[in-house]
Write a protein that holds these residues in place. Structure first.
Motif, PDB file in Angstrom:
ATOM      1  N   ASP A   1       8.167   3.017   0.154  1.00  0.00           N
ATOM      2  CA  ASP A   1       7.812   4.256   0.853  1.00  0.00           C
ATOM      3  C   ASP A   1       6.300   4.439   0.822  1.00  0.00           C
ATOM      4  O   ASP A   1       5.672   4.256  -0.223  1.00  0.00           O
ATOM      5  CB  ASP A   1       8.507   5.451   0.177  1.00  0.00           C
ATOM      6  CG  ASP A   1       8.195   6.767   0.869  1.00  0.00           C
ATOM      7  OD1 ASP A   1       7.855   6.746   2.075  1.00  0.00           O
ATOM      8  OD2 ASP A   1       8.268   7.820   0.212  1.00  0.00           O
ATOM      9  N   SER A   2       5.739   4.819   1.970  1.00  0.00           N
ATOM     10  CA  SER A   2       4.294   5.073   2.039  1.00  0.00           C
ATOM     11  C   SER A   2       3.939   6.387   1.356  1.00  0.00           C
ATOM     12  O   SER A   2       2.791   6.603   0.974  1.00  0.00           O
ATOM     13  CB  SER A   2       3.846   5.146   3.503  1.00  0.00           C
ATOM     14  OG  SER A   2       4.431   6.284   4.122  1.00  0.00           O
ATOM     15  N   GLY A   3       4.920   7.280   1.251  1.00  0.00           N
ATOM     16  CA  GLY A   3       4.647   8.613   0.720  1.00  0.00           C
ATOM     17  C   GLY A   3       3.972   9.514   1.743  1.00  0.00           C
ATOM     18  O   GLY A   3       3.623  10.653   1.450  1.00  0.00           O
ATOM     19  N   ASN A   4       3.796   9.001   2.963  1.00  0.00           N
ATOM     20  CA  ASN A   4       3.038   9.754   3.976  1.00  0.00           C
ATOM     21  C   ASN A   4       3.867  10.716   4.807  1.00  0.00           C
ATOM     22  O   ASN A   4       3.339  11.673   5.358  1.00  0.00           O
ATOM     23  CB  ASN A   4       2.341   8.789   4.946  1.00  0.00           C
ATOM     24  CG  ASN A   4       1.256   8.001   4.253  1.00  0.00           C
ATOM     25  OD1 ASN A   4       0.718   8.452   3.242  1.00  0.00           O
ATOM     26  ND2 ASN A   4       0.945   6.826   4.784  1.00  0.00           N
ATOM     27  N   PHE A   5       5.178  10.447   4.938  1.00  0.00           N
ATOM     28  CA  PHE A   5       5.938  11.302   5.853  1.00  0.00           C
ATOM     29  C   PHE A   5       6.217  12.668   5.224  1.00  0.00           C
ATOM     30  O   PHE A   5       6.643  12.764   4.079  1.00  0.00           O
ATOM     31  CB  PHE A   5       7.263  10.640   6.259  1.00  0.00           C
ATOM     32  CG  PHE A   5       7.930  11.378   7.375  1.00  0.00           C
ATOM     33  CD1 PHE A   5       7.475  11.249   8.675  1.00  0.00           C
ATOM     34  CD2 PHE A   5       8.976  12.258   7.114  1.00  0.00           C
ATOM     35  CE1 PHE A   5       8.055  11.974   9.707  1.00  0.00           C
ATOM     36  CE2 PHE A   5       9.559  12.980   8.144  1.00  0.00           C
ATOM     37  CZ  PHE A   5       9.102  12.843   9.444  1.00  0.00           C
ATOM     38  N   ASP A   6       5.955  13.717   6.003  1.00  0.00           N
ATOM     39  CA  ASP A   6       6.112  15.087   5.498  1.00  0.00           C
ATOM     40  C   ASP A   6       7.519  15.603   5.821  1.00  0.00           C
ATOM     41  O   ASP A   6       7.751  16.176   6.875  1.00  0.00           O
ATOM     42  CB  ASP A   6       5.029  15.984   6.129  1.00  0.00           C
ATOM     43  CG  ASP A   6       5.008  17.373   5.500  1.00  0.00           C
ATOM     44  OD1 ASP A   6       5.897  17.674   4.664  1.00  0.00           O
ATOM     45  OD2 ASP A   6       4.110  18.158   5.851  1.00  0.00           O
ATOM     46  N   TRP A   7       8.449  15.367   4.902  1.00  0.00           N
ATOM     47  CA  TRP A   7       9.844  15.768   5.118  1.00  0.00           C
ATOM     48  C   TRP A   7       9.953  17.276   5.244  1.00  0.00           C
ATOM     49  O   TRP A   7      10.728  17.792   6.054  1.00  0.00           O
ATOM     50  CB  TRP A   7      10.719  15.285   3.959  1.00  0.00           C
ATOM     51  CG  TRP A   7      10.589  13.828   3.669  1.00  0.00           C
ATOM     52  CD1 TRP A   7       9.844  13.254   2.672  1.00  0.00           C
ATOM     53  CD2 TRP A   7      11.172  12.740   4.415  1.00  0.00           C
ATOM     54  NE1 TRP A   7       9.937  11.877   2.744  1.00  0.00           N
ATOM     55  CE2 TRP A   7      10.740  11.529   3.788  1.00  0.00           C
ATOM     56  CE3 TRP A   7      12.008  12.664   5.525  1.00  0.00           C
ATOM     57  CZ2 TRP A   7      11.132  10.273   4.250  1.00  0.00           C
ATOM     58  CZ3 TRP A   7      12.401  11.411   5.979  1.00  0.00           C
ATOM     59  CH2 TRP A   7      11.964  10.237   5.357  1.00  0.00           C
TER      60      TRP A   7
ATOM     61  N   GLY B   1       0.814  -1.212   0.000  1.00  0.00           N
ATOM     62  CA  GLY B   1       0.000   0.000   0.000  1.00  0.00           C
ATOM     63  C   GLY B   1       0.849   1.264   0.000  1.00  0.00           C
ATOM     64  O   GLY B   1       0.438   2.302   0.525  1.00  0.00           O
ATOM     65  N   GLY B   2       2.045   1.188  -0.595  1.00  0.00           N
ATOM     66  CA  GLY B   2       2.935   2.347  -0.662  1.00  0.00           C
ATOM     67  C   GLY B   2       2.898   3.013  -2.024  1.00  0.00           C
ATOM     68  O   GLY B   2       2.227   2.542  -2.946  1.00  0.00           O
ATOM     69  N   VAL B   3       3.638   4.133  -2.157  1.00  0.00           N
ATOM     70  CA  VAL B   3       3.631   4.864  -3.428  1.00  0.00           C
ATOM     71  C   VAL B   3       4.708   4.383  -4.394  1.00  0.00           C
ATOM     72  O   VAL B   3       4.558   4.510  -5.610  1.00  0.00           O
ATOM     73  CB  VAL B   3       3.790   6.391  -3.240  1.00  0.00           C
ATOM     74  CG1 VAL B   3       2.562   6.976  -2.562  1.00  0.00           C
ATOM     75  CG2 VAL B   3       5.055   6.754  -2.474  1.00  0.00           C
ATOM     76  N   ALA B   4       5.819   3.854  -3.860  1.00  0.00           N
ATOM     77  CA  ALA B   4       6.899   3.404  -4.741  1.00  0.00           C
ATOM     78  C   ALA B   4       7.835   2.489  -3.977  1.00  0.00           C
ATOM     79  O   ALA B   4       7.885   2.512  -2.743  1.00  0.00           O
ATOM     80  CB  ALA B   4       7.681   4.604  -5.276  1.00  0.00           C
ATOM     81  N   GLY B   5       8.583   1.693  -4.726  1.00  0.00           N
ATOM     82  CA  GLY B   5       9.546   0.779  -4.108  1.00  0.00           C
ATOM     83  C   GLY B   5      10.826   0.718  -4.915  1.00  0.00           C
ATOM     84  O   GLY B   5      10.864   1.148  -6.074  1.00  0.00           O
ATOM     85  N   MET B   6      11.859   0.214  -4.290  1.00  0.00           N
ATOM     86  CA  MET B   6      13.138   0.032  -4.975  1.00  0.00           C
ATOM     87  C   MET B   6      13.735  -1.302  -4.532  1.00  0.00           C
ATOM     88  O   MET B   6      13.852  -1.561  -3.333  1.00  0.00           O
ATOM     89  CB  MET B   6      14.102   1.162  -4.586  1.00  0.00           C
ATOM     90  CG  MET B   6      15.475   1.024  -5.235  1.00  0.00           C
ATOM     91  SD  MET B   6      16.608   2.355  -4.724  1.00  0.00           S
ATOM     92  CE  MET B   6      17.250   1.680  -3.197  1.00  0.00           C
ATOM     93  N   LEU B   7      14.102  -2.144  -5.489  1.00  0.00           N
ATOM     94  CA  LEU B   7      14.736  -3.412  -5.143  1.00  0.00           C
ATOM     95  C   LEU B   7      16.207  -3.189  -4.836  1.00  0.00           C
ATOM     96  O   LEU B   7      16.850  -2.313  -5.422  1.00  0.00           O
ATOM     97  CB  LEU B   7      14.629  -4.416  -6.293  1.00  0.00           C
ATOM     98  CG  LEU B   7      13.249  -4.882  -6.739  1.00  0.00           C
ATOM     99  CD1 LEU B   7      13.395  -6.023  -7.740  1.00  0.00           C
ATOM    100  CD2 LEU B   7      12.380  -5.312  -5.572  1.00  0.00           C
ATOM    101  N   THR B   8      16.737  -3.992  -3.942  1.00  0.00           N
ATOM    102  CA  THR B   8      18.164  -3.949  -3.614  1.00  0.00           C
ATOM    103  C   THR B   8      18.728  -5.368  -3.725  1.00  0.00           C
ATOM    104  O   THR B   8      17.976  -6.335  -3.815  1.00  0.00           O
ATOM    105  CB  THR B   8      18.384  -3.425  -2.180  1.00  0.00           C
ATOM    106  OG1 THR B   8      17.668  -4.283  -1.280  1.00  0.00           O
ATOM    107  CG2 THR B   8      17.884  -2.002  -2.013  1.00  0.00           C
ATOM    108  N   SER B   9      20.044  -5.455  -3.669  1.00  0.00           N
ATOM    109  CA  SER B   9      20.693  -6.757  -3.854  1.00  0.00           C
ATOM    110  C   SER B   9      20.442  -7.717  -2.694  1.00  0.00           C
ATOM    111  O   SER B   9      20.581  -8.918  -2.846  1.00  0.00           O
ATOM    112  CB  SER B   9      22.197  -6.557  -4.025  1.00  0.00           C
ATOM    113  OG  SER B   9      22.702  -5.837  -2.915  1.00  0.00           O
TER     114      SER B   9
END
Ligand SMILES: *Cc1c(COP(=O)(O)O)cnc(C)c1O
Length: 428
Positions: A224-230, A76-84
């Protein structure tokens, strides 16, 4: 197809690769380092992050992106990134926020590799971690924050202690101090718990475990949920909110909004540090994900039966599995993983450490492996194996008793699993 309408089971199968007319139905392995463009301008725009597209697999690859987006949809997040690897995922998740001079908080029951990464290796980079007990009081938690604290980290279900993390409580504390909560959701998987629903901001996984499920490919992911307000705490997060000189002064939050965290992790950390997942491994991971929703309930059902069997066995001193009504974490388990936690449990035998080893050596179908959380039932003695590098004191601090046996219950017939345990218990 509107993925937001689909339930988790359907997302496992359908999310990610969306073929266009005439394209391969099944996610292909884009086994290519490079991507072709017709003119210089198009490529230049990609380098400047003005346009999105593929140019080099270290930064992005279509196979990896499809799998990352499937996992992002599941969480339920906005984006993801795969890692090794899962190690790389946890390193990048923290290093995308913290820099030299910063501090963060992690619970002390986390996976041994992560414990060492945070306590030893990040320290060499000038980032300090305070480890706290996940059962500390609200006051103790509050007191762990410093002016330079930048994030909080915990595991939904700790490896190997199998404690349940009170995500909501830690999210509230983190947010009160203006920092995000990162949750390693490896053992629960999004089938059994979605930490974003409880206030977590960023989720990581070792996809090596249940997500792959077959023990074929080491990998990790950050969502990332995209929710945290940096921007609301911009002074704390200059790396995200202030101009990046390596991108001509682009500021991630301003240019990418909710995509800022993953864009920075990809365009900056992956560009410079390069721990990418190979497209071949991403392809295997995707096959695993297609049946995650079928495997997890079977792991939980089998583990529940094994935990109940062990709890009633006269040679067993203790069992830690949050599905047991007698368990210390039963209530938290009902809150966060009501449909079952996972296949992993910890237990101890009455008797000596040598007898624990004798028990493990007597197992037949169940193998001793470093791995955990795949289709095959396996067993490990953390004090002799994964946590060897920790001192007796650190073991104690991490909640790992010297007699702790970690059992990862697979998806075989549960009667066969119990029969194997029974014959091994008879030998001691
Ligand atoms: C295994 C594991 C990791 C590390 O992942 P690798 O893929 O082995 O690098 C991190 N967190 C948890 C909870 C794990 O179980």
């Amino acid at each position: 197809m509107d993925l937001t309408k689909l339930k988790r089971e359907s997302l496992c199968v359908q999310a990610g690769w969306q073929p266009k007319n005439g394209e391969a139905r099944v996610l292909p392995v884009f086994q290519s380092t490079t991507f072709k463009y017709d003119d210089t301008e198009q490529m230049a725009d990609l380098f400047d992050l003005k346009a999105s597209g593929y140019f080099y697999t270290r930064l992005q690859n279509p196979t990896n992106d499809a799998v990352a987006s499937k996992i992002a949809a599941l969480e339920g997040g906005v984006a993801g990134m795969l890692t090794s690897s899962g190690q790389a995922a946890n390193f990048y998740a923290v290093f995308n926020i913290c820099e030299a001079g910063d501090h963060f908080i992690a619970t002390n029951d986390i996976y041994g590799g992560t414990f060492n990464l945070f306590g030893v290796t990040l320290k060499k980079l000038g980032i300090e971690c305070t480890f706290i007990d996940s059962e500390c009081t609200d006051e103790e938690l509050d007191a762990a924050f410093r002016p330079n604290t930048k994030c909080v980290f915990g595991e939904t279900l700790s490896n190997p202690g199998c404690k349940v993390f009170d995500i909501e409580r830690f999210a509230n504390a983190a947010h009160k101090h203006g920092v995000p909560l990162i949750v390693d959701n490896t053992f629960a998987t999004p089938i059994n718990c979605r930490p974003f629903e409880w206030g977590a901001d960023i989720v990581t996984h070792s996809t090596t475990k249940y997500m792959d499920g077959h023990a074929t490919a080491v990998g990790g992911v950050i969502v990332d949920s995209g929710n945290f307000d940096w921007e609301a705490n911009a002074d704390k997060f200059p790396g995200l909110c202030e101009p990046d000189p390596s991108y001509h002064g682009l500021a991630y939050t301003k240019a990418f909004g909710k995509m800022a965290f993953i864009t920075k992790a990809t365009a900056q950390l992956m560009r410079d540090l390069g721990s990418i997942q190979s497209p071949q491994n991403a392809f295997l991971l995707n096959l695993g994900l297609e049946t995650l929703h079928l495997r997890m309930p079977q792991h939980c059902k089998n583990a529940q039966a094994v935990a109940e069997y062990l709890e009633n066995h006269p040679k067993v001193a203790w069992v830690n599995y949050c599905g047991l009504k007698s368990n210390k974490y039963y209530e938290l388990g009902q809150k966060y993983v009501p449909n079952g936690s996972c296949g992993v449990m910890a237990f101890g035998l009455k008797g000596t450490r040598e007898q624990a080893i004798q028990f493990m050596d007597s197992l037949d179908m169940i193998c001793i492996v470093t791995h955990v959380a795949d289709a095959r039932t396996c067993v490990l003695h953390p004090a002799s194996h994964t946590h060897r590098q920790l001192s007796e004191e650190q073991l104690k601090a991490a909640g790992i008793a010297p007699d702790l046996i970690r059992l990862s219950v697979g998806i075989e017939n549960v009667q066969d699993i119990i029969a194997d345990i029974e014959q091994a218990l008879e030998k001691i």
